[in-house]
Write an enzyme that holds these catalytic residues in place. Structure first.
Site, PDB file in Angstrom:
ATOM      1  N   HIS A  51       0.853  -1.184   0.000  1.00 36.20           N
ATOM      2  CA  HIS A  51       0.000   0.000   0.000  1.00 36.20           C
ATOM      3  C   HIS A  51       0.885   1.229   0.000  1.00 36.20           C
ATOM      4  CE1 HIS A  51      -3.059   2.943   1.244  1.00 36.20           C
ATOM      5  NE2 HIS A  51      -3.913   2.076   0.732  1.00 36.20           N
ATOM      6  N   ASP A  58      -7.903  -5.918  -0.017  1.00 37.23           N
ATOM      7  CA  ASP A  58      -8.431  -6.616  -1.194  1.00 37.23           C
ATOM      8  C   ASP A  58      -8.149  -8.115  -1.149  1.00 37.23           C
ATOM      9  OD1 ASP A  58      -9.519  -4.358  -2.497  1.00 37.23           O
ATOM     10  OD2 ASP A  58      -7.519  -3.757  -3.130  1.00 37.23           O
TER      11      ASP A  58
END
Length: 380
Positions: free
Chosen positions: A263, A314
């Site tokens: 991320h 996700d």
């Protein structure tokens, strides 16, 4: 040539502060807050309508305000018949995100306040969009499957109605609660790619529908919302927990792009992962598909050991949506059904304190050189 000083450059705008917001804060040390409220507390105690109200209005609603807000969303769900007719004309192999992006754009002319960018009008448009994005997803998908869209169930929450309109059955309360929690986790995430795209569009004083159309197009990409759809393909290939480590090592050796990890902001792990992981574990026990979370955990452990990269939300969202019975192509649209609240809140904020977003670029082309045309006036 210009003697302009060479500007600082950050590829992908990494670490660049592009604006101010009161809506959401992503803490690099695995924290996430919506208007000062911790995501973990809200995921446990709130429902999505409360969170959407908070994002749009800055404060949590009273009971009366929450029920009015929920009623406004329920009443605004139906699509104009012209939009439904147009969705029927789209090719049957149209991806649901393309259907959604096109549908949002088609809704614009039907909104009587389209070009009124006042705060009050933008809030009313946001309510209509939060309602109708969910309907575009469910009705568009059923049309693709050769089925008629189902009528609205105004007594159901947004999460419950989405379940019902996709499956034809009113879901059990525990399913609605799980989906409500997922919607809360996905509702906003600061200046992520799709939200920033929406703010750039809104900064030109384009309307909210144009901004959300930009956001939908951005969300589709596999490096953003599309990652959860790609993650499910990966998990389907692995199949069992004992195969996960070898699969990961082989993929790393090939330098393959692996979805569901890393991320731009989080350095100590995605704050949403523990909640989504537990939803997946609970759901796996309920539906008899307990293999998915252990696969994810083995992948997570291997990636952390080998590359010091943490899983993002996700990775665990993908099997959760699959265990709910949703087609993987719906993973990203369901993400959008939640993130629409954040997108709209950011468009409202952008219009309220607008300044055109127009960054510079670093020119890397040829140095200044004389032009030698084919003929004196440039004509052939």
């Amino acid at each position: 040539m210009s003697t302009e000083t060479k500007p600082a450059y950050s590829p992908g705008l990494a670490g660049v502060i592009a604006g101010e917001t009161e809506i959401c804060w992503v803490d690099p040390n695995a924290g996430l807050m919506y208007r000062g409220y911790d995501i973990h507390e809200m995921a446990e105690q709130a429902n999505f309508e409360e969170v959407a109200y908070l994002l749009l209005n800055g404060e949590l609603p009273t009971i009366e305000q929450r029920e009015k807000f929920r009623s406004q969303i329920a009443q605004a769900r139906p699509l104009p018949k012209e939009v439904l007719e147009t969705l029927r004309l789209m090719p049957k192999n149209t991806h649901p995100m393309d259907m959604l992006r096109t549908g949002v754009s088609m809704l614009a002319p039907f909104d009587p306040e389209l070009n009124d960018h006042s705060h009050a009008a933008n809030i009313r448009k946001a309510i209509r969009l939060i309602a109708k994005v969910s309907t575009l997803i469910t009705d568009g998908y059923r049309i693709q499957q050769g089925k008629d869209p189902l009528p609205e169930r105004p007594e159901l929450t947004l999460a419950g109605n989405l379940f019902y309109k996709l499956s034809g059955e009113v879901p059990q309360d525990w399913k609605i609660r799980m989906m409500d929690t997922i919607f809360i986790l996905y509702a906003d995430h600061e200046f992520n790619a799709s939200t920033f795209a929406a703010r750039v569009t809104a900064s030109t004083l384009a309307d909210m529908y144009a901004a959300v159309t930009s956001a939908c197009g951005t969300l589709k990409g596999p490096l953003h919302g599309g990652a959860n759809e790609e993650s499910m393909r990966m998990l389907d290939e692995i199949k069992t927990p004992d195969r996960a480590e070898k699969w990961m090592m082989d993929a790393l050796a090939r330098k393959a792009k692996i979805m569901g990890f890393g991320h731009r902001v989080y350095k100590e792990g995605d704050s949403r992962v523990p909640i989504m992981r537990e939803i997946g574990r609970d759901l796996g026990k309920r539906v008899g598909k307990e293999q998915w979370v252990p696969i994810c955990e083995n992948l997570e452990a291997t990636m952390e050991r080998e590359k010091h990269l943490c899983a993002n939300v996700d990775l665990y969202a993908a099997p959760v949506f699959t265990m709910f019975g949703f087609d993987p192509s719906l993973n990203t649209p369901i993400f959008a059904a939640s993130r629409i609240a954040g997108w709209c809140a950011h468009v409202v904020e952008q219009h309220d304190h607008n300044r055109l977003i127009r960054p510079r670029s670093l020119y890397t082309g040829p140095a200044a050189r004389p032009f030698k045309g084919i003929s004196p006036n440039g004509a052939k």
